[in-house]
Every structure is written in structure tokens, then in C-alpha cells.
Write a protein that holds these residues in place. Structure first.
Motif, PDB file in Angstrom:
ATOM      1  N   SER B 316       0.832  -1.201   0.000  1.00  0.00           N
ATOM      2  CA  SER B 316       0.000   0.000   0.000  1.00  0.00           C
ATOM      3  C   SER B 316       0.862   1.243   0.000  1.00  0.00           C
ATOM      4  O   SER B 316       1.960   1.254   0.566  1.00  0.00           O
ATOM      5  CB  SER B 316      -0.898   0.030   1.241  1.00  0.00           C
ATOM      6  N   ALA B 317       0.344   2.280  -0.629  1.00  0.00           N
ATOM      7  CA  ALA B 317       0.990   3.586  -0.596  1.00  0.00           C
ATOM      8  C   ALA B 317      -0.085   4.619  -0.320  1.00  0.00           C
ATOM      9  O   ALA B 317      -1.201   4.521  -0.826  1.00  0.00           O
ATOM     10  CB  ALA B 317       1.668   3.884  -1.931  1.00  0.00           C
ATOM     11  N   SER B 318       0.259   5.602   0.507  1.00  0.00           N
ATOM     12  CA  SER B 318      -0.707   6.662   0.767  1.00  0.00           C
ATOM     13  C   SER B 318       0.034   7.987   0.912  1.00  0.00           C
ATOM     14  O   SER B 318       1.216   8.023   1.279  1.00  0.00           O
ATOM     15  CB  SER B 318      -1.516   6.372   2.038  1.00  0.00           C
ATOM     16  N   ARG B 319      -0.659   9.046   0.629  1.00  0.00           N
ATOM     17  CA  ARG B 319      -0.086  10.373   0.766  1.00  0.00           C
ATOM     18  C   ARG B 319      -1.083  11.240   1.513  1.00  0.00           C
ATOM     19  O   ARG B 319      -2.211  11.473   1.040  1.00  0.00           O
ATOM     20  CB  ARG B 319       0.196  10.968  -0.622  1.00  0.00           C
ATOM     21  N   ARG B 325       3.438   7.169   2.973  1.00  0.00           N
ATOM     22  CA  ARG B 325       3.664   5.868   3.616  1.00  0.00           C
ATOM     23  C   ARG B 325       3.637   4.749   2.594  1.00  0.00           C
ATOM     24  O   ARG B 325       2.748   4.701   1.748  1.00  0.00           O
ATOM     25  CB  ARG B 325       2.605   5.609   4.687  1.00  0.00           C
ATOM     26  N   MET B 326       4.622   3.876   2.698  1.00  0.00           N
ATOM     27  CA  MET B 326       4.645   2.632   1.919  1.00  0.00           C
ATOM     28  C   MET B 326       4.579   1.499   2.931  1.00  0.00           C
ATOM     29  O   MET B 326       5.414   1.438   3.834  1.00  0.00           O
ATOM     30  CB  MET B 326       5.941   2.508   1.121  1.00  0.00           C
ATOM     31  N   THR B 327       3.624   0.634   2.770  1.00  0.00           N
ATOM     32  CA  THR B 327       3.429  -0.431   3.760  1.00  0.00           C
ATOM     33  C   THR B 327       3.285  -1.774   3.067  1.00  0.00           C
ATOM     34  O   THR B 327       2.594  -1.885   2.053  1.00  0.00           O
ATOM     35  CB  THR B 327       2.151  -0.169   4.594  1.00  0.00           C
ATOM     36  N   GLY B 328       3.946  -2.752   3.617  1.00  0.00           N
ATOM     37  CA  GLY B 328       3.719  -4.135   3.204  1.00  0.00           C
ATOM     38  C   GLY B 328       3.057  -4.859   4.357  1.00  0.00           C
ATOM     39  O   GLY B 328       3.538  -4.797   5.488  1.00  0.00           O
ATOM     40  N   TRP B 342       7.346   2.171   5.879  1.00  0.00           N
ATOM     41  CA  TRP B 342       8.399   3.136   5.609  1.00  0.00           C
ATOM     42  C   TRP B 342       7.668   4.441   5.373  1.00  0.00           C
ATOM     43  O   TRP B 342       6.873   4.570   4.461  1.00  0.00           O
ATOM     44  CB  TRP B 342       9.114   2.612   4.373  1.00  0.00           C
ATOM     45  N   THR B 343       7.910   5.399   6.264  1.00  0.00           N
ATOM     46  CA  THR B 343       7.197   6.675   6.194  1.00  0.00           C
ATOM     47  C   THR B 343       8.183   7.792   5.863  1.00  0.00           C
ATOM     48  O   THR B 343       9.206   7.943   6.550  1.00  0.00           O
ATOM     49  CB  THR B 343       6.512   6.994   7.537  1.00  0.00           C
ATOM     50  N   ALA B 344       7.905   8.539   4.846  1.00  0.00           N
ATOM     51  CA  ALA B 344       8.709   9.717   4.517  1.00  0.00           C
ATOM     52  C   ALA B 344       7.954  10.942   5.010  1.00  0.00           C
ATOM     53  O   ALA B 344       6.764  11.100   4.736  1.00  0.00           O
ATOM     54  CB  ALA B 344       8.929   9.798   3.013  1.00  0.00           C
TER      55      ALA B 344
END
Lengths: 222, 1210
Positions: B316-319, B325-328, B342-344
Motif C-alpha cells: 500500500s501507498a498513501s499520501r 507511507r509505503m506499507t507491506g 516506511w514513512t517519509a
């Protein structure tokens, strides 16, 4: 996409199974399977050279894939004769008067026991007619699906998978399910003798195929 | 009684049964066609000889039409088994214990209903079209004289059966489902579940209430629907058994028209009409699960209690400004969700500009969620979860959340701590334990703290409610969401405060296909957010192998002539792509040996090999085929094929009573050199093998995002002898981005054993990752060894050796490896750098038997000279997909290790077989490994013995393409029959206990009990201080001293007595069994209490920090206070006796230990309460697992296809 797999799985095995079950006599189904098996590799032009002149074939196209089905039986039933066509994979397609009245495949979808009410004959069909279709479908045990059908004459289309003959030489019909069905329309191309030469049919909104009598030089499925 | 059932009540028991009886006993009239088999023939032949069975619908389907899906093939041998099954069903119905809440009248009626049915001996035939059967002979039964066939007429109805035996018959419609039929019969009723019995014998459960509605098949004409009604509360097992019994009966025949509930036209619905759904009910749907901004199943920002089924995974990716956020996420168990993220943070820098440039701040984190309670009609699904567990804790939070479905609405309500409860509008309910729970330590973005579990302070600080609702719109691809967010964005971590004008978020999810979610949300009242998820059930990935070679045709006839063996060998190689080394005849066996045969899905290979052999090998003399593989000189494994059984299964449909296991796996201990063998083909081992291709390596999880390298490579093997070989590889790098790799500053003084990876990648385009000589061998059939030397991996060369103990089919293996290695030059040539070390591990491999979980534990010395251990847990699904996680902790401190504190990661392995149309041995692997560090680094050896001896598992046939469970439903029903198993050894009993304990942990009952026990302990803690004051004031008195001494000794005394009783009494006796239960419970209690001490870390009273001093999850917690080990063991050990001998006074004796532990100020009162509850639970569990009349043991099931038996632990 069952028909896509015709000719790719267990072709020869099915043939020999058929031999053994029939007590080593070559039944029509067996001969049809053998023939479909022999033809199941390569494209139509390549395969055409391997045709057995004693048998009838259907050239079936599913997406980009072509394969040949061989005629095994013509069952004489109360509603009329039904052609039983075999793929090299052991799948069975039934046609009556050019319409699909059954398809059983390894992976589905299957249509079983298709019947019609008030179905007009091709020769007697004007510009438009209505009739009723009832069928059983798998998977999902959807038995007794009743559909109101509308068939109407259309101009020869350009976007067909018809081979080796111009579409303008045939009479064309489009058959749709009335109401909220998700099955796309079927199309039929009828020769001068009133027999279906080519057809396109969807069994679900995801699985469509076309078939054509083969070889196409005037020999039609009947 | 509802009117519909009531209208049929006149038919109740005698009349209904009479009617149904008529349908079967007078089948000639009711069933259409019924006939005995006069001579052996195929079913297809029989049908073709009966044109009356094949007539299609004359015009439209009606009751006069033959109905092939309902065909009944009656086999007398199967009837014997079905009689047993029927008898057992009747016993259960008549037993008060089976369902005490069911009135005896209802039970009697149902028993009468069942009793009136004959046992038919029906064997299900899945497909009955004769033209199709003719060419699919493996599905075409061979009929025998004495059997019978019935082709019923096509019914026009569906028949419902209630728990009191009453039936209701409704006109069939293709658009109706079980839910709809149930409503037609009883609009005011509240049934929850039903079992649909299709005419072909398939039985499936269907949810018919708003909370459990699921995707389901439409009942076909003639289907039975067994309705589970709360008003007649039969256990589900009885209802299912009834359904399976009805499956042996065939279709339910139509009653007279006057007794059939007709279908009314559905009322007009304007909206449905506009949407195109008018005139037909919406098909039942599963509860839609979707992913939230955090990449876990939930609403928008908040989680729900929902879980996907095991095997699901999502990227998943969200903004949501300023966060990307990129989440597995992985659903490893049905009750356990794990996510890595992994959150930027786009408006914060990763570090100083001279170090990481304009890199935005990156936060790595791990979440997990555990389901505690399954949803039911009255109870919600209930889960507990932790967010940002393994990272900096910047977004750390914990939550309890409940979800309840009502049709298309799925409601959730939760209580959040930390980030999830930052709104802080509620106090912390746990403050009743200690005021410490009112304060939550501030999270730090300092990378040095990342991953440090010691800073983990769960459930601290103020809380907030959160929750909302998800609405599944009539248009299936669209979901709408509304939630109340417990976070306070005006107090974000790192002072990164955001505007917020509303606590409510709302949004929508659009699903263009079942694997993709696109989300658009309005959050905080100020911010537009979007997200995307790719998801799917990896355990169900399956691809037909249409590009594989085909099997040879299979005939029931056996060849007579001796074949051309070279031709046979060529065919075998064509069908497998493996090299044939030898073909030998040994008596009635034919042995074929391949070189390095390897596959993921072996069944298809075995079938193709046997199809070749059967077609060419003369039949009279060769009855067994043995397929072996020579690998690394180790004879490990063979497939043994019973030729006749194999041929029969492929040339005819075989009823259950005649089915045999045609292919089995055996250890090839008797080797290849059969004394009476004669070689037909003999070829030398191919000495040189190799391949060339592309390679792609990657790692992600670090601040750089994904690091990758792509290139071409060649690999070769030269076998000097079968057991001695050289392996070499060359690679040419085409492209990589390792120049972006960041090595954060740290205090680490460890040698740089792994962190110079960028230099290994970039120094030379041409590299030689491996150049190694290896020799392997067997010390005996269970012990293996290997020695090796050379360039062992891309960064290390040297010498080493390994020993592995791995018995055939053992779930446990043990090995030791020792390696003297030196760091290689950065060019990966033959040069070395200065660093050298001795590294090696003792490793234990355990196939736990619990939900396909494998565990590997390694302990030893790592590359940097640090000592420690690695734990790797993984779950492997039937299609070979593997999900796992690993962690390494060594004696390197968190500060020395650097960011991350210790090495850890999660991974997913997927065999190419699951996704390609051609068989492959390759496996795609995705690893999330947040940071490469020098601590806990392990040598990547090329030929570990556990991998080389994989065939010792003896379970190669277990793995294969995913199969739709619906196709295997027949024959899986279970029921209790007396335990007929032989007495097991104490070791196997202990092993079984461990597996049993593991299984119990997976149940919601277990977690419910845990929650309950936790609650009682919590309440008891209010007495901790008063009790301790009493102990302080009165504990020194002589009486208390005596109690303390006695109470402390009691656990040991009970265990000692149990040991004597177990050894001394007759095996299998009540005393012996109880004593064993007591010993096992005491052992498990001890292990459990120690584990909890490490987790909870409560200070003892004597420390002086008070009862609220905890140090969660710390390696120094071994002597912590909660729970009391003495009381846990004592209660665990006495409970089996108290249960077995109905002696509750023994609990009073056990309480003496509690008193002793408190009066001696060894424990707080609540420690002993927790110990007592834990001990009681374990003791009770062990007692029930081992009592002689337990439900544990061999269980039996029956279906139209026959009987199944399996071992069940209660």
C-alpha cells in the motif's frame, strides 16, 4: 478461458483413455479427439494441412488463440439434432442449428442443458424476432436461468474473426439478452443455404469465443 | 411456528418422511429413471444406452426432464459405511449431552426424519455428461453388477429442513440464494447459518444473517438447505452432519404444488431499478475488507478489528501531507496481521545536509494486530494491535477495537493509546493499576533509539475513542467510509503540527478490480489524501501448467513388448528436463534414477514419468515403479508407485472404498543396488552443468528506498565425483543505485563486515560471487556432513564444514557449521582484505506442525565476532508461498549496533510455479530488511545441508497448486468415534502436547480466556499493597514461616509424586494418565511462567519500587515477579487430579503455595492470582487432552464419497 487450453493439456492421454473405454474400437468421439489432438499445435494455416477430409471441423478462436474442434457425434434428440464437437483437451461443445446448447470444459464456465422456446428457424427469420432461452450455468449452480432474447438482422460487420471469405457474402444477425444481463451480444453469420457458417458467442462477460466451419470453402456446420 | 413451515407441518415427521421415502423407495415413479446394472460397463455407456436419460428440456425445464446433476450411483460397499454414519448421527441427535438446550420433542422429530431415509451407498459423480465422460475416462465410473443408478426428474423446488425435522419447500429460482429461501419460509425467523446440499452432493455452509453473509452458490433445483435456527440450538456439527447425510440421498423431490411456497414478485425499488438491479435480490457478498492510510485493514486512519484470511498480502501507498507511507502487510495467520512500513516526512530532513543531502526524514516501523474474538450473532469481532512497534516509536500507538457487521455496514469502535489516542479526551483506564499509566514517554525521532524494545511503553498515557463505519454500496466496486479519528494532528511528533478543523474523516474506495484499491479521502477537515493498495491472497495463487510437456496417454491396457529403453529414457528426459542416469529392473520393480531432479510441485512430474513408463514398460512383470534422484552423492528419497492403483485412478472414477494411495514417498535407504537388478540404461553423471541469465538483487526498508542491482551472470558446476564438485559464478553488473546508499553515523566500533556493500557492488563491473569446492556425504542415514573451501560468498572466502542430523520425515533437525573466513577484496576477485574471523552456528530446524509454521533457531558466533542467536519463523502455504520474519540479537549493545538496535526483517517467498504456465524451480523472494548493519551478520553459504537434504522431509507431494476447497469438500466431515490409537511414547506425547498447546493458542477461546484472566488479575492487584503490608507485619511469625516452607515445597512434592505414579502404575490407567497430565502441565506451567516473567518484568515486593514497577520485555527479567512460578506449577500440577478424581479440595492445598509466596514477600498477591489462573488453565487443558474418554483421538467422517479418518487433538 478454458478453450484457450484446448489442445494443450493431456491431449493424447484423453485419446487413449477413450480407446480403452470403448474397448479398442475407434468411436467417432475418439476419432474426433485424435484429430483435434493432431491439430492442436500451430496456427490455422499450419494445421489446415493436417485435416482429415473425412471429418468436419470447427475453427475456434479465443482471443488470439486458434484451435480446431472435431465433430464427434450428431445426437438425434427430440428438440433436433445436436452436433457434439471435441477439443484435443477433452472439452465438449454442443451446437444445435448453429447455437451453443452446451459447453463443458476443465476450468469453466460451463453451459448445460440449453433450451429455447419460440425459437425461429434461420430461414424463417425476418429482420427481428424474440424468443426465450433457458440454461444451466456453472460454476455457481445457476440452474434454470431464463432469458428473453432478441435477434435482429445487422449489416455485415468489419470486426469479425471470419477467415477466407468476405463477411458480405453472409447474412448477419445479432442476438442480445434483454434486461440486465452482463453477457455481451452474440453474432451469427448464415450462409445462403440457411446454415450458420460463423458465430461469436460469450458464455460470460469474461469468456468469449468465435467459431467457424472449417475448411471454410463452402462447408458449413450443420 | 412460521406459516410456511406450518403449512408443511401437516407433513411433519411421518408425512414428510413418508413423502421423501416415497421419493427413494419408489424411485421408479418419483425419480425418473432407476435401474440396476446388469453387466460391467462405463457410466457413459450406460447413459448413452438410455436415451430417456438424455432428453434435454422438451421446451423449457420442467419436472418431467431427466436431471443428470442429481444422478445417484449406488454402490453397496459404500452403503455399509453410510449405515454407520447414519447410526452415529442418530446417536448424536438422541443424546441429551450433544444439545441439552434442544427439546426432546424436536430431537425426536429430527431423529424420526433421519431414520426414515435409507442408506443409499451413493457415490458422487461430479460430472455426468456421457459425451464428456467418454473422453475423460478418469471421471467415468466403471459400473459393476449389483450396483444401481437413478436419474431423477428435474425438481422445480428447493427444500429447507429445520432442526426439528420440519421441512418447507419453495419454488426454485436461479436468482435466489439460501438467505432468500430461508426468508420465504420464515420471514420472522432469525436463522444464522445454513448448509446447502447441492444435487451433485456438494455441501457448503452459507451465512444467512446480516453479520455473516458470504459469497455463496445459488441452490440448484432439488437442493436441500439445512437451516440452523437459534430457536432449536443444535451444534453446528450436528447440522453439518445432517446435511452430509442428506447429500447421500440425492435431490429433494417435489411435493404436490399446493404445498410449495410460490415466489412472489419482488416489490418495485426505484433505486435498484436505476442501478440495474431491479427484479432480483443482490447476491450475498463477503464483508468487504480494505486498507487504511497505514496499509493495514481498517477505515481511513484508524484500524478495525477485521482480518483478511491467512495468506493475504498487500502493498500500500498513501499520501497525507506531510506523510507518504509505503506499507507491506501480511496475514500470516487468520488471527495475526503483520505490517512493515516506511514513512517519509516531506517537511523534515533525514539528517544534516552534509550527510544525507535533502533526503526527507524516513521512519521505519512494524505493526501487528491480533484477533481475540471471532464475530458472532451477538458479539463483535475484537482485536488488539500495536502500531510502530519495532521502529522509533514516533507514531507509536496501541489499540483495542471491536467491529460488527450489519449487512452492508461494518461498524467499528476502538480505544487508542499513543498516536491513535493523542486526542486524549479520555483518561487511561489502566491507571487503576498505577498512576504510571497516565504518562506516556515522549517518542523520539533519534535514529539511535529506533528498534529499541526497551523503550517500548505500551498502553501508557491518555486515550481517545476512535471508530466509524464502512458502507458497501450496491455498486460492488465502491466503498464509502466515515470515521472519528483519535489522533490530534495539532500535536504531531517532532513538533510537525498540522491544521485540523474536524476529527471526522470521510472518503471512498474504488476497486477497479479485486486486487486494487484506490482511495480518496478528506481528512482533518483540511487535507485531501489518496492511497492505493495492491492486494491478494498469495496462498491461492495458481497457474495451470499449460506450457509443460504433456503426459503420455494412459491406457488400462498394459504393453506386452519389451521397449526400446533408449527411447524410454529420451521420453523421460523430454517430459521432465532431467537427465536419466540409470534404468534398472529389480524383480517386479523398475527403478529409474535421475540426476539432480528438482521441482516445487512434484505430483505433475511423477505423473508424467509414470505415464511414460506405463505406456512402454511391459505390464505382467513390472508392478512397481521407483523414481530416484542422485543429488550430491546423497541417496535420500524415492517415489514408489503402485502401478495398478495408479492406472486405475487414471482410467476410471473409483469409489472411495477402492481408492488406494498409488504414489508414496520413501527413504532410499535400500539404495539403488538391488541384488537382483539388471541395468537397462546406464549413463555417467553429467560432470559439467551451467546456466547463464539475468540477475536482479534488491533490498529495501532503508532511508534510500529500494537499492537494486541488475546484470547478467553465468554459473557453472563441475562434478569431479557425484559427491565432490566445484561451483563458480561470474556476474556483470549493468545498472545499480548503490551510490545512494547511506551509512548513518553511529558509535559502532564493530568491524565493517557488511556495511561496505556499496564498494562490493561498485568497484568492478565484473565480479565472481562464488568459487567454491564442496564435498558432501552421509555418515549414516540420519547424519550428513559437508566440507568446503574457496570464495564462499561475495564478501567472504575461506574454509568450513557442517554436520546435520536429520532423520527421515522428522519434524526436527539439528546442525552445526564452523567456518574460518577472510573478507574478500571489493572487486570480488581472488584477493582478500585484512579482516578474518571464525564464525559458525548451532542450528535447530523445527516443522512445528502448527498451522504450517516452521521455526529455525541459530546460535553462535557472527561475522563481526559477536555472539548471539537468530530466530526465523515462517509459514508455508500449500502452493509453496512462504511468509516469515527473522530477528537476530547478539551481545552487541543497541548503541554499538546503531539504528535498528538489532537485525530483523520480514520476507515473502513465492515459487514461480504459482504464477507461471511452465514449471520452474525458481523462487521469487521479497525481503524487507530495514538496515544493513555489522552486528548479527551471518555468512551466506552456498550449500547449506538443510537445503541439500530437503527431500529428507519426505513430504514432497504435499506441495502443489492451490485447489479450490470446494472441490474437496466431500468426505471431510468429522465425527467422534472411540479412540482406537495405540499408546504413544512419553516423548511423542510430549511432542503432541507442544503441538496441542500451539494450536490452542490459535483459538479465540484461548485469547478470550487470557483476557478474562488478565481482568481478574487486574482486579486482584488492588489488594497487592494491603497484602504486602500484612506480610511485612506478620510474615515472620512461626506459623507463617512453616506455611512458607511447606508451600514452597509443595510444587516439587506434587511433581515428584506424579513422576512416581506415572512410572509405577500400569500404562493407560487413570492414575498413570493423570500423573502424566500433571507432569506435562507442571513443565508447561514452568516454561510459561518464565516466558511471562521476561515479558512482564514486574519488580518483586522486596525491591521496594511498589507493585506498579514494570520493565516490559527485558533480557534481565528472569527473576521478575509476575507471574509466580511456584503457584503456576502447583496449580497446573494439581488440577488434573482435582478434575480426574473430583477433588476440588486440592485447590485449597494449592492455595497454600499462594499464601507462602505472598507471606514470604516473594510475590505480590496478584502475581499469585495470575499464577493460579495460568496453572489452572494449563492443568485443565492437559487433563482434557489426556483423559481416556476425551474427544481427542481418531475421528471419522463420511460423505457420499466415503469415509475419512484423522487424528484430532481436543
Amino acid at each position: 478461458m478454458a478453450i484457450m487450453k484446448f489442445g494443450m493439456l493431456c491431449r493424447a492421454g484423453i485419446f487413449v483413455l477413450a480407446v480403452s473405454s470403448a474397448g479398442c474400437t475407434v468411436e467417432p468421439a475418439t476419432q474426433a479427439l485424435l484429430d483435434a489432438y493432431r491439430l492442436s499445435g500451430g496456427g490455422a494455416e499450419t494445421q489446415a494441412g493436417g485435416l482429415n477430409p473425412r471429418l468436419s471441423y470447427l475453427r475456434v478462436q479465443v482471443g488470439e488463440r486458434e484451435l480446431f474442434l472435431a465433430l464427434g457425434y450428431v445426437d438425434q434428440l427430440a428438440d433436433g439434432p445436436v452436433q457434439v464437437w471435441y477439443s484435443g483437451d477433452g472439452d465438449v461443445l454442443r451446437l444445435r442449428d448453429g447455437r451453443v446448447v452446451g459447453l463443458i470444459t476443465k476450468y469453466g464456465p460451463d453451459w448445460l442443458g440449453v433450451s429455447f422456446a419460440r425459437l425461429p428457424r434461420w430461414g424463417a427469420l425476418g429482420d427481428q424476432a424474440e424468443f426465450e432461452r433457458v440454461r444451466d450455468a456453472r460454476p455457481g449452480y445457476r440452474y434454470g436461468i431464463r432469458e428473453k432474447m432478441l435477434i435482429r438482422r445487422i449489416a455485415p460487420p468489419d470486426d469479425t474473426q471470419l477467415r477466407l471469405m468476405p463477411s458480405s457474402s453472409l447474412a448477419w444477425f445479432e442476438e442480445t439478452v434483454r434486461g440486465d444481463s452482463d453477457i455481451p451480444a452474440a453474432r451469427y453469420a448464415v450462409g445462403a443455404d440457411g446454415h450458420v457458417v460463423y458465430a461469436e458467442q460469450c458464455l460470460s462477460n469474461e469468456f468469449c469465443f468465435s467459431w467457424q466451419s472449417w475448411p471454410s470453402s463452402g462447408k458449413e456446420a450443420h | 411456528m412460521s406459516p410456511a413451515y406450518d403449512c408443511v407441518r401437516r407433513f411433519s415427521r411421518r408425512l414428510i418422511v413418508g413423502l421423501l421415502l416415497t421419493a427413494w423407495s419408489a424411485s421408479q415413479v418419483q425419480a425418473g429413471i432407476a435401474a440396476g446394472v446388469e453387466a460391467p460397463m462405463r457410466l457413459s455407456q450406460w447413459l448413452n444406452n438410455r436415451p430417456d436419460a438424455l432428453q434435454p428440456h422438451a421446451a423449457l425445464p420442467n419436472a418431467e426432464t431427466p436431471y443428470l446433476p442429481g444422478l445417484i450411483w449406488m454402490v453397496p460397499e459404500e452403503a455399509k459405511v453410510q449405515r454407520l454414519y447414519k447410526s452415529h448421527l442418530l446417536d448424536r441427535i438422541n443424546s441429551i449431552e450433544a444439545a441439552p438446550a434442544v427439546s426432546r420433542t424436536d430431537a425426536g422429530n429430527l431423529a424420526g426424519f433421519v431414520a426414515a431415509f435409507p442408506t443409499t451407498g451413493r457415490v458422487v459423480v461430479e460430472r455426468t455428461d456421457p459425451r464428456w465422460l467418454e473422453v475423460n475416462a478418469q471421471h467415468d465410473p466403471v459400473l459393476k453388477k449389483g450396483q444401481r443408478l437413478v436419474v431423477p426428474s428435474r425438481p422445480t423446488t428447493v427444500t429447507l429442513v429445520r432442526g426439528d425435522g420440519h421441512t418447507c419447500q419453495v419454488a426454485h429460482s436461479a436468482n435466489l440464494y439460501a438467505r432468500d429461501y430461508v426468508r420465504k419460509c420464515d420471514a420472522a425467523g432469525s436463522p444464522q447459518s445454513a448448509w446447502v446440499v447441492q444435487p451433485d452432493g456438494l455441501v457448503r455452509r452459507a451465512g444467512v444473517a446480516g453479520w455473516n453473509e458470504n459469497e455463496q452458490d445459488s441452490p440448484a433445483p432439488g437442493a436441500w438447505i439445512v437451516v440452523s435456527d437459534p430457536a432449536i440450538p443444535w451444534p453446528d456439527a450436528v447440522m453439518e452432519q445432517l446435511a452430509r447425510f442428506l447429500a447421500t440421498q440425492g435431490v429433494a423431490a417435489d411435493m404436490p404444488p399446493s404445498r410449495i411456497v410460490a415466489l412472489d414478485r419482488e416489490p418495485e425499488n426505484w433505486l435498484a431499478d436505476k442501478l440495474g438491479y431491479a427484479g432480483q435480490p443482490t447476491p450475498p457478498r463477503n464483508n468487504a475488507l480494505s486498507y487504511n492510510d497505514w496499509g493495514t485493514i481498517g477505515l481511513i486512519q484508524t484500524p478495525t478489528a477485521r482480518m483478511a484470511s491467512a495468506g493475504n498480502a498487500a502493498i500500500s501507498a498513501s499520501r497525507v501531507y506531510p506523510y507518504t507511507r509505503m506499507t507491506g502487510s501480511m496475514q500470516i495467520m487468520d488471527w495475526f496481521e503483520l505490517a512493515v512500513r516506511w514513512t517519509a516526512v516531506s517537511n523534515r530532513l533525514y539528517g544534516p545536509a552534509n550527510f544525507s543531502g535533502n533526503q526527507s526524514y524516513k521512519d521505519k516501523s512494524v505493526d501487528f494486530k491480533v484477533k481475540l474474538l471471532e464475530e458472532s450473532a451477538m458479539k463483535p469481532e475484537f482485536s488488539v494491535g500495536v502500531r510502530d512497534f519495532g521502529g522509533t516509536g514516533l507514531f507509536g500507538g496501541e489499540y483495542l477495537v471491536a467491529s460488527k457487521r450489519a449487512g452492508n455496514l461494518d461498524w467499528s469502535l476502538g480505544l487508542g493509546w499513543g498516536n491513535l489516542g493523542a486526542r486524549g479526551n479520555l483518561g487511561n483506564p489502566l491507571s487503576v493499576i498505577s498512576s504510571k499509566f497516565n504518562v506516556r514517554p515522549t517518542a523520539s525521532s533519534a535514529v539511535a533509539n529506533a528498534g529499541n524494545l526497551n523503550s517500548f511503553s505500551p498502553f501508557r498515557g491518555p486515550t481517545s475513542l476512535f471508530g466509524g463505519v464502512q458502507y458497501q454500496t450496491p455498486w460492488q466496486p465502491l466503498l464509502l467510509k466515515l470515521e472519528y479519528d483519535g489522533n490530534d494532528y495539532q500535536h504531531e511528533p517532532s513538533a510537525n503540527n498540522q491544521k485540523q478543523s474536524s476529527p471526522f474523516n470521510f472518503g471512498m474506495v474504488y476497486r477497479p478490480n479485486p486486487a486494487i484499491d484506490l482511495a480518496l479521502n478528506w481528512e482533518r477537515g483540511t487535507t485531501l489524501a489518496m492511497g492505493m493498495s495492491f492486494h491478494g491472497d498469495l496462498s491461492k495463487f495458481f497457474m495451470p501448467k499449460v506450457s509443460d510437456p504433456e503426459s503420455e496417454p494412459v491406457s488400462a491396457l498394459y504393453p506386452q513388448q519389451e521397449p526400446d529403453w533408449n527411447r524410454v529414457a529420451a521420453l523421460l528426459e523430454e517430459k521432465t528436463s532431467w537427465r536419466v542416469l540409470q534404468i534398472k529392473r529389480a524383480g517386479s520393480e523398475l527403478i529409474v534414477r535421475f540426476q539432480n531432479a528438482d521441482a516445487n510441485y512434484w505430483n505433475a512430474y511423477v505423473d508424467r514419468i509414470v505415464s511414460v513408463l506405463h505406456r512402454h514398460v511391459p505390464g505382467k512383470s513390472i508392478l512397481v515403479f521407483r523414481i530416484q534422484s542422485a543429488e550430491y552423492g546423497l541417496d535420500l528419497h524415492e517415489f514408489q508407485i503402485d502401478r495398478r492403483a495408479w492406472v486405475e485412478a487414471r482410467t476410471a472414477y473409483v469409489p472411495a472404498h477402492r481408492r488406494q494411495n498409488a504414489v508414496s514417498e520413501r527413504a532410499a535407504f535400500d539404495g539403488f543396488d538391488h541384488p537382483l537388478s539388471n541395468a537397462l540404461i546406464e549413463r555417467p553423471t553429467q560432470a559439467v552443468t551451467g546456466n547463464i541469465g539475468m540477475y536482479f538483487d534488491h533490498s529495501f526498508g532503508g532511508p534510500e528506498g529500494m537499492l537494486y542491482k541488475l546484470g547478467v551472470g553465468a554459473r557453472g558446476d563441475w562434478h569431479i565425483r557425484p559427491d565432490t564438485w566445484w561451483t563458480g559464478a561470474l556476474q556483470y553488473g549493468l545498472v545499480d543505485n548503490y551510490d545512494k546508499m547511506i551509512f548513518p553515523a553511529s558509535n559502532s566500533t564493530l568491524p565493517r563486515v557488511r556495511t561496505q556493500v556499496e564498494r562490493y557492488v561498485s568497484t568492478s563491473p565484473v565480479t565472481m560471487p562464488v568459487f567454491q569446492f564442496t564435498h558432501a556425504g552421509k555418515l549414516n542415514d540420519e547424519n550428513f556432513y559437508s566440507v568446503y573451501a574457496g570464495m564462499l560468498e561475495s564478501m567472504y572466502g575461506g574454509v568450513g564444514g557442517e554436520w546435520l542430523y536429520r532423520p527421515w520425515q522428522s519434524p526436527v533437525a539439528f546442525g552445526v557449521d564452523v567456518n574460518a573466513v577472510r573478507q574478500r577484496g571489493f572487486g570480488q576477485d581472488f584477493s582478500f582484505l585484512g579482516y578474518k574471523t571464525l564464525t559458525g552456528h548451532a542450528s535447530m530446524y523445527w516443522d512445528t506442525g502448527f498451522q504450517d509454521v516452521n521455526a529455525t533457531i541459530r546460535a553462535g558466533r557472527y561475522l563481526a565476532g559477536d555472539w548471539g542467536a537468530t530466530l526465523d519463523l515462517s509459514r508455508v502455504f500449500q502452493n509453496g508461498v512462504k511468509m516469515g520474519a527473522f530477528a537476530t540479537k547478539t551481545n552487541v549493545s543497541a548503541a554499538q549496533f546503531g539504528e535498528g538496535s538489532f537485525d530483523k526483517g520480514v520476507y515473502v517467498n513465492m515459487p514461480f510455479d504459482a504464477i507461471l504456465t511452465r514449471s520452474s524451480t525458481n523462487i521469487a523472494s521479497v525481503i524487507w530488511h530495514p538496515l544493513t548493519r555489522d552486528g548479527g551478520a551471518i555468512l551466506n553459504r552456498a550449500f547449506p545441508l538443510f537445503g541439500m537434504t530437503g527431500k529428507q522431509s519426505g513430504d514432497l507431494l504435499k506441495w502443489g497448486p492451490w485447489t479450490d476447497e470446494r472441490k474437496t469438500q466431500f468426505g471431510e466431515v468429522a465425527d467422534d468415534f472411540p479412540d482406537a490409537a495405540p499408546r504413544k511414547s512419553v516423548f511423542s506425547m510430549a511432542q503432541g502436547d507442544l503441538v496441542s498447546v500451539g494450536r490452542s493458542v490459535a483459538t479465540t477461546q484461548f485469547w478470550s480466556s487470557m483476557a478474562w484472566m488478565g481482568g481478574v488479575t487486574l482486579v486482584s492487584s488492588v489488594l497487592d499493597k494491603p497484602a504486602d503490608r500484612l506480610a511485612l507485619n506478620h510474615g515472620a511469625r512461626p506459623l507463617m514461616n512453616a506455611i512458607e516452607t511447606g508451600g514452597n515445597m509443595l510444587p516439587l512434592a506434587v511433581l515428584g509424586a506424579s513422576g512416581l505414579a506415572f512410572l509405577g502404575d500400569e500404562p493407560g490407567s487413570k492414575l498413570s494418565t493423570t500423573a502424566y497430565s500433571s507432569l506435562a502441565a507442571g513443565g508447561i506451567g514452568m516454561a510459561g511462567s518464565i516466558a511471562l516473567k521476561y515479558l512482564i518484568g514486574r519488580d518483586r515486593p522486596g525491591v521496594g519500587n511498589g507493585p506498579a514497577s514494570f520493565n516490559f520485555v527485558n533480557a534481565n527479567n528472569g527473576s521478575a515477579s509476575m507471574p509466580s512460578g511456584h503457584t503456576t506449577i502447583m496449580w497446573a500440577a494439581v488440577t488434573p487430579y482435582a478434575k480426574a478424581y473430583d477433588a476440588p479440595w486440592l485447590y485449597g492445598v494449592a492455595a497454600v503455595t499462594n499464601l507462602a509466596r505472598v507471606s514470604g514477600r516473594n510475590h505480590w498477591l496478584s502475581d499469585t492470582v495470575a499464577g493460579s489462573l495460568l496453572g489452572y488453565a494449563i492443568g485443565d487443558f492437559m487433563y482434557r487432552s489426556h483423559r481416556n474418554d476425551a474427544k481427542s483421538g481418531m475421528e471419522w467422517g463420511l460423505s457420499p464419497n466415503g469415509v475419512a479418518a484423522y487424528w484430532k487433538l481436543d
